[in-house]
Structures are given as structure tokens and as C-alpha cells.
Write an enzyme that holds these catalytic residues in place. Structure first.
Site, short mmCIF file in Angstrom:
data_model
loop_
_atom_site.label_atom_id
_atom_site.label_comp_id
_atom_site.label_asym_id
_atom_site.label_seq_id
_atom_site.Cartn_x
_atom_site.Cartn_y
_atom_site.Cartn_z
N CYS A 378 0.84 -1.20 0.00
CA CYS A 378 0.00 0.00 0.00
C CYS A 378 0.87 1.25 0.00
O CYS A 378 1.46 1.58 -1.03
CB CYS A 378 -0.97 -0.03 1.18
SG CYS A 378 -2.34 1.14 1.01
N HIS A 513 -3.66 -5.01 0.12
CA HIS A 513 -3.17 -5.54 1.40
C HIS A 513 -3.23 -7.07 1.38
O HIS A 513 -4.25 -7.66 1.77
CB HIS A 513 -4.02 -5.00 2.56
CG HIS A 513 -3.73 -3.59 2.91
ND1 HIS A 513 -2.80 -3.22 3.86
CD2 HIS A 513 -4.25 -2.43 2.43
CE1 HIS A 513 -2.77 -1.90 3.95
NE2 HIS A 513 -3.63 -1.39 3.09
N GLU A 515 -2.03 -9.21 3.31
CA GLU A 515 -2.13 -9.83 4.63
C GLU A 515 -3.57 -10.14 5.03
O GLU A 515 -3.82 -11.04 5.85
CB GLU A 515 -1.47 -8.93 5.70
CG GLU A 515 -2.18 -7.61 6.00
CD GLU A 515 -1.73 -6.46 5.11
OE1 GLU A 515 -1.88 -5.30 5.54
OE2 GLU A 515 -1.25 -6.72 3.99
#
Length: 540
Positions: A378, A513, A515
Site C-alpha cells: 500500500c 493488502h 495480509e
């Protein structure tokens, strides 16, 4: 089979691990063959945690449908290896907003609006909505029993127990058994008082989960069972453990499924946990280890980066590697680049605002010039573009409009008329309200063949990942970047989604993102590849 509800409350103090307890119980039921959903109720009046500081509330987790939710939803997804939605988390703010909107529309036929029945009925409706099409719904109530904010939710729990039956609704209470070190004793009185508070409201928990530093002996367990009116086999010890992913295995060993099955009339439950057990063993005792320099600015509360930390653990478990994180404050890095000298790779996470930016830019320069594997996420990708523009392309005034509204070289800019994931036009300006005006949720990304990212994702041309950001890479500079060794490896409707360097062992930046979609049993591909590349290029 009617939906069965398992309510999880907390007593004595907060942060006892209700989220991990809820996730562990749901995991055991799921591995026993049931369809399990899970719900987090947050009693604060914020509409969602999206506008809260990460230092205030920890990470904001983003669901695939674009909801900004509590970080416990991340635990649920990581444990259960499935997507959850905006219906799986609600707050007091949302409940009151909904009731007030209904009152303004006249839906209550002129009645006086009260906590009971109107607020409580709205809560019950939301709980039942979250449990639709599931065998079980595990409901975690945030906060601590006795908090004034939580009273309507406990009343909703009490009413659901009354309306349904003991065979359909059970209550599990997570509570602290403190160790008084001077006396060397574990004390049960705080738990007794906490359960008394619940019973005063009209809720008698069927199971106690006792959080403690060391194991409870049989005599203490019997004392707790007797004083709190639960069965002897319903006092479950939750000791501190080396990994949160060991908790389902510990609960299984403690026999938590026995009282659950008895109260809900399920028969014998035998979850298949072999694969889970193997991964946990690799987390606790891996064959290899690496060191990753984590260059962030919310380091005083590590839970600001909870999903990212967990995603590295997932990648480590699936590569039999211990991922050691070296926490590096980006502001300190501005004056001391030597903090990076002993790491095997560098990770630049997301974030907001100008503080600490120069330190992150220095880390990116160091990774680029010294062929150190790097992943920028990001803001990390955006800064990689700015660093490249300044130091390779010679555009010294390259910047983001987030940091300088009037920059002459807006490498990162703001699209004011933006089409969101649902196809709606969303107006975003510098003065727009902060809540809900970002690019949120899951978007498609088309990968360029032959790139490192394409290889990471198993040569898939189309992937879907989640976003949480307001600013975008400016396509006006694209040609200049590509002419000088920067590869645009991923796009979404013309927006730059990912970049990498042509002449570098592994330097990747992604606007999304990754994750948020990583799970223990299914690690995110780009984070898994980042760990593999770190291992491959590990310093001697």
C-alpha cells in the site's frame, strides 16, 4: 438442524483472548464437519473502527465486501480459512443508527423508542442474520461483563436463551485466574464475582474458560465449578502458549467439546486436526530462520499490524521457517541506516500521514541499491514509486498529494470521482469525511505474465485482493517508469496495482493488502514468496 448459538463473554478485565477462544471453538466445530459462522459485537458507539487511530484500537481489518471491522474478524478468517462479511461485526453505533433511521421513517408506528424492546430487538435481528445458513454461530461480545455499554447485548443474549432453548443456546465465560506471586497462589474470587454479575443479569454460563499463567489443579477446578454452578468437566484451562494457533489443540486436550456436545445434544465430536497440528509444530520448532526488517511507525502497539504479523507466521509455518521480525521505527531510520545492516529482507507496511516517511524512503533506497529482497504494501508501494522517481528518474520534487497538496510532481494522486467495488460513483476530496471514503474491499487485479508477482500467484492472470487506501499511483508517469526499469506487474481498470524492479533479485510493491487474505492453512501467495525469497537470499 436449527442454528445453535454459542455466546462468549469476558470477565474481570479485557484482552483475555475472547477472540482466540471464539476462533478456537469455531475451528474445532468446523473440523468436526459443521458449517460454522462467527460474529463480533463491539459495544463502542463508533460506527466502525475505520476512523480510529491504530494506536487506539489496533488494526482495522477489511472484509472482502469492504467493511472496516474489528481485528478479531481477522482472527476468525485466519483460523477458519473462510471469508466473513460486514454482517459478521457490528457496533453500538450501527445499532442505534439503524433504530433511529427506522424511527424517522415511522416504522415503529409512533411508539416511544426504548432500549427494551427496540434496541434489543435490533441486536437479536443482527445476531440471527449473521447465523443464517450455518449450523453454529459463535458470538463474541467485546468488553467486560459489568460495562455499561454491554448491558443491552447481555439482555439480548438472555432473551435468546429464553426464546429458543438450552439445547440451542449456550454461554461460555472467559475469565482471569490471577497468580498472586507473593503468595504463590492462583485466586478464583475475581471469577466468582464475574459469574455472579452475569447471573444477576439472568445468564448462567455453562462453561468457564480460565485464563491463567499456569495450570489449575483438580481441587481448584472443582472449587470453581462448585462456586460458579458449572459441571466439573466445564472448567477449561487456557494457559499462555507459544502460539495462538496451538489454542484449539489445547482446548481439545482440555475436553471443551464434551460439555459443548452435551448441552447442544451433538453426540461425540471428533475433529480432524492432523494438518493443523503439523503446521503448529513448524511454528514452534522450525528448521530454518530469517530476519525481516519491519519498517513501521505504529510500533508502540504491535496490534496495529496484526494481520501482517500473522501472515508472516503463516508463511513461516508453510516453509518450516521462523520469521524473526526486527521492529524498526521509521523515524529513527532517518538518522541511522545501520539499523538495516543485519536483516535478510525489508518490509514496508501500509500507513497514513507524513510522519516517518523519510525513514521509509531511505529503507527503500537501501533495498534497491543493495539487492535486498523487499516487499512494499500500500503506502510501501507508493513510496517505492516516489523513491524511484527521485533517485533514478531525477524528479527531485516527486511526491504524493497526501503529503504535499500542491506538489508539482504528483507521483501519487487522488481520483476524486472514483467507482467503488459495487460500481457506485464515490466522491473523494481532501475535505471528504474520513469514514468510508477509501477504496475498500476486494478488487480484481490483472497480472502481467512473466513477472515475479505472476509467478508468486502460481501463474494466475487474474487475482482478487483487498484494499484500504485513498490515494493512487498516477498513470501519467507510467511510461517514464517502464522505460527506466520499473515494471507495472498488475492493473485494475487502468489503476496501477503492483510494481517491481527489472534488475533486482526480488523487489515488489503492491497497492493492495495481501495480509488480509492470509490464513494458517492457506498463506497469501505474495507474502509466502517474500519469505521464500528472503530464505533464498539470506545473509551468511
Amino acid at each position: 438442524m436449527s442454528v445453535k448459538y454459542i455466546f462468549v463473554t469476558g470477565g474481570v478485565l479485557s484482552s483475555l483472548g475472547k477472540g482466540i477462544t471464539s476462533s478456537s471453538i469455531a475451528t474445532l466445530l468446523q473440523h468436526s464437519g459443521y458449517n460454522v459462522s462467527i460474529l463480533k459485537i463491539d459495544p463502542y458507539i463508533n460506527v466502525d473502527p475505520g476512523t480510529m487511530s491504530p494506536l487506539e484500537h489496533g488494526e482495522v481489518f477489511v472484509t472482502c465486501d469492504g467493511a472496516e471491522t474489528d481485528l478479531d474478524i481477522g482472527h476468525y478468517e485466519r483460523f477458519l480459512n473462510k471469508d466473513f462479511y460486514k454482517t459478521n461485526n457490528f457496533t453500538t453505533g450501527q445499532v442505534y443508527m439503524s433504530v433511529i433511521e427506522n424511527e424517522r421513517k415511522g416504522k415503529y408506528l409512533g411508539k416511544t423508542i426504548q432500549i427494551v424492546p427496540h434496541i434489543v430487538d435490533e441486536i437479536k435481528a443482527r445476531i440471527k442474520l449473521a447465523g443464517e445458513r450455518s449450523d453454529f454461530l459463535v458470538v463474541e461480545l467485546g468488553g467486560t461483563v459489568g460495562d455499561i455499554e454491554g448491558m443491552p447485548y447481555l439482555e439480548a443474549m438472555r432473551q435468546m436463551k429464553h426464546e429458543l432453548s438450552n439445547k440451542q443456546v449456550i454461554s461460555i465465560h472467559v475469565t482471569l485466574i490471577p497468580l498472586v506471586r507473593a503468595a504463590g497462589e492462583l485466586k478464583t474470587k475475581p471469577t466468582q464475582h464475574s459469574v455472579q454479575e452475569l447471573r444477576r443479569i439472568g445468564i448462567s454460563p455453562q462453561i468457564l474458560v480460565a485464563r491463567c499463567e499456569r495450570n489449575l489443579d483438580k481441587e481448584l477446578k472443582r472449587k470453581l465449578a462448585m462456586s460458579c454452578d458449572v459441571d466439573d468437566d466445564s472448567v477449561i484451562v487456557a494457559e499462555d502458549t507459544e502460539s495462538i494457533y496451538k489454542c484449539p489443540l489445547n482446548f481439545l486436550e482440555e475436553g471443551i467439546l464434551t460439555p459443548i456436545a452435551r448441552h447442544l445434544e451433538l453426540g461425540v465430536l471428533e475433529p480432524k486436526m492432523d494438518n493443523w497440528d503439523m503446521l503448529v509444530k513448524k511454528i514452534i520448532a522450525p528448521k530454518s530462520q530469517i530476519s525481516i526488517g519491519f519498517v513501521g511507525k505504529y510500533l508502540s502497539l504491535k496490534e496495529s499490524y496484526k494481520s501482517l504479523i500473522e501472515s508472516l507466521i503463516h508463511a513461516g509455518a508453510n516453509t518450516d521457517t521462523r520469521v524473526n521480525i526486527k521492529w524498526i521505527d521509521s523515524e529513527r531510520l532517518e538518522e541511522n541506516i545501520s539499523l538495516l545492516y543485519d536483516v535478510d529482507s525489508i518490509l514496508i507496511p501500509g500507513g497514513f500521514g507524513e510522519r516517518g516517511i523519510n525513514g521509509k524512503l531511505k529503507a527503500i533506497t537501501y533495498a534497491r541499491e543493495n539487492n535486498i529482497p523487499m516487499l512494499g504494501i500500500c503506502l510501501g508501494m507508493q513510496l517505492s514509486l516516489i523513491e524511484f522517481a527521485r533517485n533514478v528518474l531525477g524528479i527531485k520534487e516527486a511526491n504524493s498529494v497526501e503529503f504535499d497538496l500542491h506538489t508539482k510532481e504528483p507521483i501519487i494522486y487522488l481520483i476524486e470521482d472514483f467507482i467503488d467495488a459495487q460500481g457506485n460513483v464515490q466522491l473523494r476530496t481532501h475535505t471528504s469525511p474520513m469514514g468510508g471514503t477509501m477504496r475498500l474491499g476486494e478488487y480484481e487485479c490483472h497480472l502481467k505474465e512473466g513477472t515475479k508477482l505472476y509467478e508468486s500467484y502460481g501463474k494466475q492472470k487474474l487475482i482478487k485482493e483487498r484494499h484500504r487506501h485513498r490515494y493512487e499511483a498516477n498513470p501519467a508517469y507510467r511510461e517514464l517508469f517502464e522505460q527506466n526499469g520499473m515494471i507495472i506487474s498488475g492493473e485494475s481498470n487502468g489503476l496501477i496495482e503492483s510494481i517491481e524492479l527489472a534488475h533486482h533479485p526480488w523487489f515488489v510493491g503492491v497497492q493492495f493488502h495481501p495480509e488480509f487474505t492470509s490464513r494458517l492453512q492457506r498463506p497469501n501467495p505474495v507474502i509466502l514468496d517474500f519469505v521464500r525469497q528472503t530464505l533464498a537470499h539470506k545473509k551468511a
